[in-house]
Design an enzyme around this catalytic site. Structure first.
Site, mmCIF file in Angstrom:
data_model
loop_
_atom_site.group_PDB
_atom_site.id
_atom_site.type_symbol
_atom_site.label_atom_id
_atom_site.label_comp_id
_atom_site.label_asym_id
_atom_site.label_seq_id
_atom_site.Cartn_x
_atom_site.Cartn_y
_atom_site.Cartn_z
ATOM 1 N N GLY B 41 -18.512 20.736 34.488
ATOM 2 C CA GLY B 41 -19.187 19.436 34.507
ATOM 3 C C GLY B 41 -18.253 18.374 33.948
ATOM 4 O O GLY B 41 -17.490 18.620 33.010
ATOM 5 N N LEU B 44 -20.522 12.442 31.150
ATOM 6 C CA LEU B 44 -20.158 11.934 29.828
ATOM 7 C C LEU B 44 -19.812 13.056 28.877
ATOM 8 O O LEU B 44 -18.798 13.015 28.186
ATOM 9 C CB LEU B 44 -21.301 11.092 29.259
ATOM 10 C CG LEU B 44 -21.438 9.695 29.855
ATOM 11 C CD1 LEU B 44 -22.592 8.973 29.213
ATOM 12 C CD2 LEU B 44 -20.158 8.902 29.675
ATOM 13 N N ARG B 332 -41.238 5.742 26.818
ATOM 14 C CA ARG B 332 -41.345 6.069 28.236
ATOM 15 C C ARG B 332 -42.552 6.930 28.575
ATOM 16 O O ARG B 332 -43.227 6.683 29.569
ATOM 17 C CB ARG B 332 -40.073 6.792 28.671
ATOM 18 C CG ARG B 332 -38.896 5.869 28.640
ATOM 19 C CD ARG B 332 -37.609 6.586 28.923
ATOM 20 N NE ARG B 332 -36.542 5.597 29.015
ATOM 21 C CZ ARG B 332 -35.281 5.892 29.251
ATOM 22 N NH1 ARG B 332 -34.922 7.142 29.403
ATOM 23 N NH2 ARG B 332 -34.385 4.940 29.331
ATOM 24 N N ARG B 437 -37.347 11.637 25.221
ATOM 25 C CA ARG B 437 -36.114 10.968 24.857
ATOM 26 C C ARG B 437 -36.342 9.465 24.886
ATOM 27 O O ARG B 437 -36.921 8.936 25.818
ATOM 28 C CB ARG B 437 -35.003 11.335 25.839
ATOM 29 C CG ARG B 437 -33.680 10.679 25.526
ATOM 30 C CD ARG B 437 -32.588 11.157 26.463
ATOM 31 N NE ARG B 437 -32.804 10.758 27.840
ATOM 32 C CZ ARG B 437 -32.634 9.521 28.303
ATOM 33 N NH1 ARG B 437 -32.261 8.548 27.493
ATOM 34 N NH2 ARG B 437 -32.849 9.236 29.574
#
Lengths: 256, 638
Positions: B41, B44, B332, B437
C-alpha cells in the site's frame, strides 16, 4: 439516449490494435462516461468476450488514473474535467463516440485503453521533491509564506499526473507536467535550496524518457483537467536556463 | 492466543515518550540495511512509512495495485488534517484533541493510542510544511485553520478542498526520493494475494503482477500492511473503485485477528444516488458544514417544491434544532442518522426522497459569493459536474454514504498484529478511532503511523526477533504461490453466467439494507443467511472471460469480491454480537428515548478481535478497553 462506441482494442503492448464497435442503449444522461463503459463491459462479458480494459480508480477526478481520449480529446469534451467526471449528458443521442488510449511514445499501451505512465514517476524520482527526511522539521509557522506565492504554488501542485498534457501535445511533450512540479516547489521557500539542481535533474530525466519539445501550442493547458497554467513552462525554462549557467554547486536563492 | 496490547505503564501523557526512549529496543544504524521490509500500500500510511524507513536505512520494497503510488485513495480526502497546534489561540491542546477524539469515537478507542496520536499531530504539520505541502495561509504568511465536526476549536489544517491530495503528494515525493536513491524498490500494478507465515512470524508475501499475471514471492524481515479500509463491501461508497480488503483479509485467513468490523462510518454529506447504474458515491467535504445549513421541509407536501420557494418558517433545520451547541457540525454518525430519520419520516427531498438540503444562501448573504467560492469553489464545481446544478443558486442535496471503516486488523501499541512481524497502519488497522472517526482524523492517523510511530516500533521487533532471514525457495512460499495460482484458476474456470459487478452489486445491497446506518437483530440474521448463499452462487455462477497472463480487471475484481463475501459475514456477525449502539454502529434495539445511541459499557467496553476459523464460526477474543484517566460518559452534542 443511444450511442455507438468505437473503442481501441489491443491485447498487449506488442500486439497490433484496432477499433471495435459497440452499442450502448438506453443510456441515462446522468450516467458518467465510465459508468456507461461499465454497463457495456458487463454486456460484453455476458456474451463471452473480454471486456474493455481502462484505468480508473477514485472516479472523482483527483487520482489521475483515468486516461481516455474521447472523440479525439484527452478526457473528452468538457473543459477542466477528467474522464471519470465526464457525463453522458455531454454527448448527443445517436452519436458515435471514439475512445482511444492516451497516445505518446513514452506511454506504451499495455492493453486497450491502459497505458504505462511510469515515465512520470521516474521524473519525480529524479528530483521532484524537497530533500527533507522525517523528523527535525522546524515549527510549521516558523517560516511565513506569502499567501499569493502559496496560492500560486498550490495552483501548480494541483496537477494530478494523468498525462493528458502529453496526449494532447502534437510533440508528446511533458513540459506542463514537469513544470507544474518545478513551479510548485520553486515558488515556495522550502524549495529554494535545491531549486536549480531540481529543474536540471527533472528536465534531464524528461528528455531521457523520450518526451518531445514544447512548441507553445498550449494544447496541454486546454486539455488539462485541473487547468494547470502553461505559464509554469515559462518559469521552468527560466530556471533551467539559470541552472545551465550554474555549476553543480547550486547557490541558495531567496525566491523569485 | 491471548491479546497483549503492550500498552506501556505510567501516566497517560508520558506513555509514548517513555515507550520510545526507554522501553523499546533500537536497531544499530549499520544493521538497518540488513533488514528487508515489505510495505503493501502506498497511501498516506504506506508511502510515509516506506519513505521514513528507507531514510533510516532499512531496505524497503513497496507495492501498490494502482499504476503509480501517487494514486492511492488518500488522495481523495478533501477537508483537512487535525493538529493540536493552538495557532488560533482558542484553547486547543494535546489534551483537548485527545478528549475530542476519544469522545468522538464514543469511548471505544484505545486511550494510549489516541493520546499518542494527539501528541504527534503537531509533528505531522511541521513535517508536511517542510516538504512543501501548500497548506492554506493567511495574508500574514502563517497557516490558516478551520473547524470540523465534533470539535469546538479550529484545529484543522487544509489545502483548499484537496488536503488529502497535497499530503499524499508530499508523502509520494518523499517516497519517490527514496526510490530515486535506490533505497526503495517500488512495485506498481502489483497486488498482494497472500502473507507467508514461518514459525508463526510473517516473513513474506505473494503477489500478482497485474500486467503479466506473474505470481511471485517476496521475503522480508517484516511485513507492513497499509492497504486501507473495507468500505467497498457495500459496493456503493465514497471509496475508489479499486479499494479492497484482500490484503487484510488474506492476512486474517493466515491468522491475523480482525477487530471491530462492524464499526463503519457513514458520511453525512455525499451526493445522493441517482440510478441503478451508479458505480460510486461522491463525498462533499464535511467542511461545507462550516457554512452550509442542513434542512428539510417541515411538511411532507413541500418536498417536491423548489427549495427556494419554501418559506423560512416551513423549513426544519433539524441539526440546529436537535443539537444547538454543535448544530451543523455535529459528528458524522449523529448527522447521518438524523438525515436518515427525517427521510424515513417522508421529508426527504430529490427524486428518490433520499436526500436533505445543504443550503449556502445564508453564508452567501453574509460573506458574499466570492468568499464562499474561495473556500469551497472546487466542491461547488464538482457538485455541478455531477448533478448539473448550481449550488450557489439552489441548495445542494446530500445523503449519507459509506465513507470509512474504523475496524481493521487488530494491532498492539506497536502497531503489530497478533502475528509477529506483521504490522498494520492507517485505516487498515483498528486502533485509534473507536466506534466513530471524527473528521480530519484519518489523514492525521495515516501519517502519524507512517512518519512517527512505525519507524520506532518496528525496531523493537527487528532487534529482538531471532527468526533470521527467510528465503523464497522455502516450501511455505511455494505452497502459498500454489494456493494463489489455484485460487485464480478456480475463479477463471467457474464458467457461470453472472458477472463480478453483478454479484458485487447484490452483496452491497444486502450489506446496506441490513448492516447500514441502522441495524437490527432480525436484519443481521437475515444477512447472515443471504450472504453465504450468494457466495455459494458466486462460486458456481461467476462468469469471467480472458486469462491470468494478461491485464484482466474482472479477474482482479473477482478475487476482491470473493473476499468481501467473507468479510461481509464477519461484519454482520460482529454487529449482531455487539448488542449496544456506539458511534457508527447503531442497533435500533438499543437507543435512548430521543433516538440517540445507547452504549452498554458494562458488557461491551471491549475491542472484538475475531480469529479466522476456516469457514466455521470465527472465534471471538476480547481486549478490554480500559480507561485509566478518561471517564466514560454519554456523548452529548446538544
Amino acid at each position: 439516449m443511444n450511442v455507438k462506441l468505437k473503442v481501441w482494442r489491443q491485447k498487449n503492448t506488442q500486439a497490433p490494435g484496432e477499433f471495435k464497435e459497440y452499442e450502448a442503449k438506453d443510456v441515462n444522461p446522468n450516467m458518467s462516461f465510465l459508468e456507461m463503459m461499465d454497463v457495456v463491459n458487463n454486456e460484453i462479458t455476458v456474451k463471452g468476450e473480454e471486456p474493455v480494459a481502462f484505468d480508473h480508480d477514485c472516479r472523482e477526478g483527483i487520482c489521475g488514473m483515468c486516461s481516455c481520449v474521447i472523440n479525439g480529446e484527452p478526457h473528452g469534451p468538457e473543459y477542466k474535467v477528467a474522464t471519470c467526471q465526464t457525463y453522458m449528458r455531454s454527448f448527443q443521442d445517436g452519436e458515435t463516440i471514439t475512445v482511444e488510449p492516451f497516445r505518446a511514445k513514452p506511454f506504451p499501451v499495455l492493453r486497450d485503453l491502459v497505458v504505462d505512465r511510469g515515465a512520470f514517476d521516474r521524473i519525480i524520482q529524479a528530483g521532484g521533491f524537497v530533500s527533507v527526511s522525517t523528523g527535525g522539521a522546524p515549527d510549521a509557522n516558523a517560516l511565513p509564506v506569502s499567501k499569493q506565492k502559496s496560492d500560486l504554488a498550490f495552483d501548480a501542485a494541483a496537477c494530478i499526473g494523468c498525462g493528458a498534457c502529453v496526449a494532447a501535445c502534437k510533440n508528446g511533450s511533458a513540459m506542463l507536467f514537469v513544470s507544474a512540479k518545478v513551479s510548485h516547489l520553486a515558488l515556495l521557500p522550502q524549495g529554494q535550496p535545491e531549486r536549480y539542481r531540481r529543474v536540471k535533474a527533472m528536465v534531464d530525466q524528461m528528455d531521457k524518457e523520450g518526451f518531445g519539445s514544447c512548441t507553445n501550442t498550449y494544447a496541454c493547458e486546454a486539455a488539462c483537467p485541473k487547468a494547470i497554467s502553461a505559464s509554469n513552462i515559462a518559469r521552468m525554462n527560466r530556471d533551467y536556463a539559470v541552472a545551465l549557467l550554474l555549476n553543480d554547486d547550486m547557490p541558495e536563492t531567496s525566491g523569485e | 492466543m491471548s491479546l497483549n496490547s503492550k500498552i506501556p505503564p505510567g501516566p497517560l501523557a508520558q506513555k509514548w515518550s517513555r515507550h520510545k526512549s526507554d522501553l523499546i529496543k533500537l536497531v544499530n544504524p549499520a544493521n538497518k540495511r540488513k533488514f528487508d521490509i515489505l510495505v503493501v500500500g502506498s497511501g498516506l500510511a504506506g508511502a510515509s512509512a516506506a519513505a521514513t524507513l528507507a531514510e533510516l536505512g532499512y531496505k524497503v520494497k513497496c507495492f501498490c495495485f494502482q499504476d503509480s503510488s501517487r494514486r492511492a485513495h488518500s488522495i481523495a480526502a478533501q477537508g483537512g488534517i487535525n493538529a493540536a497546534k493552538n495557532y488560533r489561540n482558542d484553547g486547543d491542546s494535546v489534551t483537548r484533541l485527545f478528549n475530542d477524539t476519544i469522545k468522538g469515537g464514543d469511548f471505544r478507542a484505545r486511550e494510549a493510542n489516541v493520546h499518542r496520536l494527539a501528541e504527534v499531530s503537531v509533528n505531522i504539520i511541521d513535517q508536511c510544511v517542510a516538504q512543501g505541502v501548500p497548506f492554506a495561509r493567511e495574508y500574514g504568511g502563517l497557516l490558516d485553520n478551520r473547524s470540523f465536526g465534533g470539535a469546538q476549536v479550529s484545529r484543522t489544517f487544509y489545502a483548499r478542498g484537496q488536503t488529502g491530495q497535497q499530503l499524499l503528494i508530499g508523502a509520494y515525493q518523499a517516497l519517490s526520493r527514496q526510490i530515486g536513491l535506490g533505497n526503495v524498490k517500488m512495485f506498481p500494478r502489483t497486488e498482494m494475494l497472500d502473507v507467508v507465515v514461518l514459525n508463526g512470524h510473517a516473513k513474506g508475501i505473494v503477489t500478482r503482477d497485474l500486467v503479466s499475471g506473474k505470481i511471485e514471492s517476496h521475503a522480508g524481515d517484516a511485513v507492513i500492511l497499509a492497504t486501507g479500509g473495507y468500505g467497498n463491501v457495500y459496493n456503493l461508497s465514497t471509496y475508489a473503485r479499486g479499494s479492497n480488503a484482500t490484503a487484510t483479509w488474506r492476512a486474517h485467513r493466515k491468522g491475523a485477528y480482525f477487530a471491530n468490523p462492524c464499526y463503519t462510518q457513514i458520511h453525512p454529506t455525499c451526493i445522493p444516488v441517482s440510478g441503478e447504474y451508479q458505480s460510486k458515491l461522491t463525498l462533499m467535504s464535511e467542511s461545507l458544514r462550516n457554512d452550509g445549513r442542513v434542512w428539510v421541509p417541515k411538511k411532507k407536501e413541500d418536498c417536491g417544491k423548489d427549495p427556494r420557494s419554501i418559506a423560512e418558517e416551513d423549513r426544519d433545520y433539524y441539526l440546529e434544532r436537535k443539537y444547538p451547541s454543535y448544530g451543523n457540525l455535529a459528528p458524522r454518525d449523529i448527522s447521518s442518522r438524523a438525515a436518515k430519520q427525517v427521510c424515513d419520516e417522508g421529508r426527504g427531498v430529490g427524486e428518490t426522497g433520499l436526500g436533505v438540503y445543504l443550503d449556502f444562501s445564508d453564508a452567501i448573504n453574509r460573506l458574499g459569493q466570492k468568499v464562499v467560492a474561495q473556500r469551497y469553489g472546487n466542491l461547488f464545481d464538482m457538485y455541478h459536474e455531477i448533478t448539473h446544478e448550481n449550488a450557489y443558486d439552489i441548495p445542494m442535496r446530500i445523503y449519507p454514504a459509506i465513507h470509512y471503516t474504523m475496524g481493521g486488523l487488530w494491532v498492539d501499541y506497536n502497531l503489530m498484529s497478533n502475528l509477529p512481524g506483521l504490522f498494520v497502519l492507517g485505516e487498515a488497522n483498528f486502533s485509534d478511532h473507536g466506534a466513530n472517526r471524527l473528521g480530519a482524523s484519518a489523514l492525521m492517523q495515516g501519517l502519524a503511523d507512517g512518519y512517527f510511530v512505525i519507524p520506532y516500533t518496528i525496531g523493537d521487533y527487528l532487534a529482538t526477533t531471532k527468526e533470521g532471514k527467510p528465503k523464497t525457495d522455502n516450501s511455505e512460499f511455494k505452497k502459498a504461490e500454489t494456493d494463489v495460482a489455484d485460487g485464480i484458476k478456480r475463479l477463471l474456470n467457474t464458467n457461470g453466467k453472472r458477472t463480478v459487478a453483478d454479484f458485487h452489486k447484490q452483496l452491497g445491497k444486502i450489506m446496506w439494507d441490513y448492516a447500514g446506518m441502522a441495524r437490527t437483530k432480525e436484519g443481521l440474521q437475515k444477512a447472515l443467511q443471504e450472504i453465504p448463499a450468494l457466495h455459494e452462487e458466486f462460486k458456481k455462477d461467476l462468469k469471467l472471460t480472458g486469462g491470468n497472463e494478461e491485464i484482466n480487471q474482472s479477474l482482479e475484481n473477482a478475487g476482491r469480491v470473493d473476499d468481501f463475501f467473507e468479510l461481509g459475514q464477519l461484519l454482520c456477525l460482529d454487529a449482531l454480537v455487539r448488542e449496544e449502539s456506539c458511534g457508527g454502529h447503531f442497533r435500533s434495539e438499543y437507543q435512548t428515548e430521543d433516538g440517540e445511541a445507547l452504549r452498554n459499557d458494562e458488557q461491551f467496553a471491549y475491542a472484538a478481535a475475531w480469529q479466522y476459523n476456516s469457514g466455521k464460526t470465527p472465534e471471538l477474543h476480547k481486549e478490554a478497553i480500559v480507561y485509566e484517566e478518561t471517564k466514560m460518559a454519554t456523548r452529548s452534542y446538544k
